[in-house]
Design an enzyme around this catalytic site. Structure first.
Site, PDB file in Angstrom:
ATOM      1  CB  CYS A 166      -2.221   7.244   5.613  1.00 47.14           C
ATOM      2  SG  CYS A 166      -1.239   7.516   4.132  1.00 47.14           S
ATOM      3  CB  CYS A 205      -1.173   3.967   8.885  1.00 49.26           C
ATOM      4  SG  CYS A 205      -1.738   2.801   7.642  1.00 49.26           S
ATOM      5  CB  CYS A 253      -0.930  -0.026   1.222  1.00 44.39           C
ATOM      6  SG  CYS A 253      -2.072   1.374   1.278  1.00 44.39           S
ATOM      7  CB  CYS A 254       3.900   2.221   1.976  1.00 44.25           C
ATOM      8  SG  CYS A 254       3.315   2.513   3.657  1.00 44.25           S
ATOM      9  CB  CYS A 269       6.135   4.562   4.719  1.00 42.33           C
ATOM     10  SG  CYS A 269       7.071   6.060   4.472  1.00 42.33           S
TER      11      CYS A 269
HETATM   12  S1  SF4 Z   1       0.666   4.755   5.619  1.00 38.74           S
HETATM   13 FE1  SF4 Z   1      -1.067   3.247   5.563  1.00 38.74          FE
HETATM   14  S2  SF4 Z   1      -2.635   4.074   4.163  1.00 38.74           S
HETATM   15 FE2  SF4 Z   1      -0.732   5.268   3.886  1.00 38.74          FE
HETATM   16  S3  SF4 Z   1       0.237   4.346   2.145  1.00 38.74           S
HETATM   17 FE3  SF4 Z   1       1.138   3.340   3.942  1.00 38.74          FE
HETATM   18  S4  SF4 Z   1      -0.177   1.553   4.421  1.00 38.74           S
HETATM   19 FE4  SF4 Z   1      -1.268   2.847   2.910  1.00 38.74          FE
END
Ligand code: SF4
Length: 244
Positions: free
Chosen positions: A203, A206, A121-122, A231
């Site tokens: 985010c 998170c 996701c990151c 991240c």
């Molecule tokens: S911090 Fe969380 S929502 Fe943001 S990109 Fe990374 S995993 Fe995805």
């Protein structure tokens, strides 16, 4: 209680640390003229760096990642910076199709399922847009501080990232109290979520508030082991765990 009331403290050597941070930024701006960007997370440290850039008229672009999963207060800070400093902020967003595909395949809460999915996701929301921000740049500026976590304890003022770019960390030796002392002193705009016990803001899915006595970054990816909490933006591929 506001973050300023909680954290702003003058301490010995503060003026020297400010002067040194300015010198580090000036030297980087002249060495990498036209090819240097501040990659701001919009956190308290990065707001200090933006203020230093604006206050001293340094030719350093300002860019940020709008991941599509930020708190409204964080997104609003982009416009507040532009209005306050009369400076443009480059906004890099993830590719819409990639986000749609990721959520369709893995679900909206994939980040809680495994470290791999969280990093994926990151990758989609942060790493790919960051690569675009840095594509034509030789150097980038961060708000990393040694005090932020064990993984960041050896952050230098200047280093080289895996791509060979200079990575400039002018606040490497600042304390959290220094950051807030500067913000109070110069009336720097900041994310109001810092007033709700969120020292480190990423985010929305998170990030959570921390309790008294909890560590600085314990509100980020709180369900993961301490060593995993980056991240990828500031993790060397060759020395996993170094600095961020
Ligand atoms: S911090 Fe969380 S929502 Fe943001 S990109 Fe990374 S995993 Fe995805």
């Amino acid at each position: 209680m506001s973050a300023i009331a909680l954290y702003a403290r003058a301490s010995a050597g503060f003026d020297e640390r400010v002067a040194h941070a300015v010198a580090v930024l000036q030297s980087a701006a002249s060495e990498h003229a036209g090819r240097i960007v501040q990659a701001t997370s919009l956190g308290a440290e990065d707001m200090v760096v933006t203020d230093l850039i604006a206050r001293h008229g340094l030719p350093i672009a300002i860019g940020t990642l709008e991941t599509g999963a930020l708190h409204p207060e964080t997104v609003a800070l982009i416009g507040r910076i532009e209005a306050h400093y009369q400076l443009p902020v480059e906004v890099y967003r993830p590719q819409a199709e990639a986000v749609i595909q990721f959520v369709k395949t893995n679900g909206a809460e994939a980040m809680y399922q495994s470290l791999e999915l969280r990093k994926a996701c990151c990758g989609v929301r942060k790493m790919e847009p960051l690569a675009r921000m840095l594509a034509e740049r030789n150097a980038w500026v961060t708000g990393l501080r040694r005090e932020q976590s064990n993984a960041r304890a050896i952050v230098p003022f200047s280093e080289q990232d895996d791509a060979g770019r200079a990575k400039i960390n002018p606040l490497a030796d600042w304390s959290w109290n220094d950051v807030w002392h500067y913000i109070a002193q110069h009336n720097v705009p900041y994310n109001p979520l810092h007033d709700q016990f969120m020292p480190s803001i990423g985010c929305a899915p998170c990030t959570r508030a921390i309790a008294v006595g909890e560590e600085f970054r314990s509100g980020r990816w709180w369900w993961e082991q301490e060593g995993a909490k980056e991240c990828g933006l500031h993790v060397s591929q060759t020395k996993e765990g170094t600095a961020a």
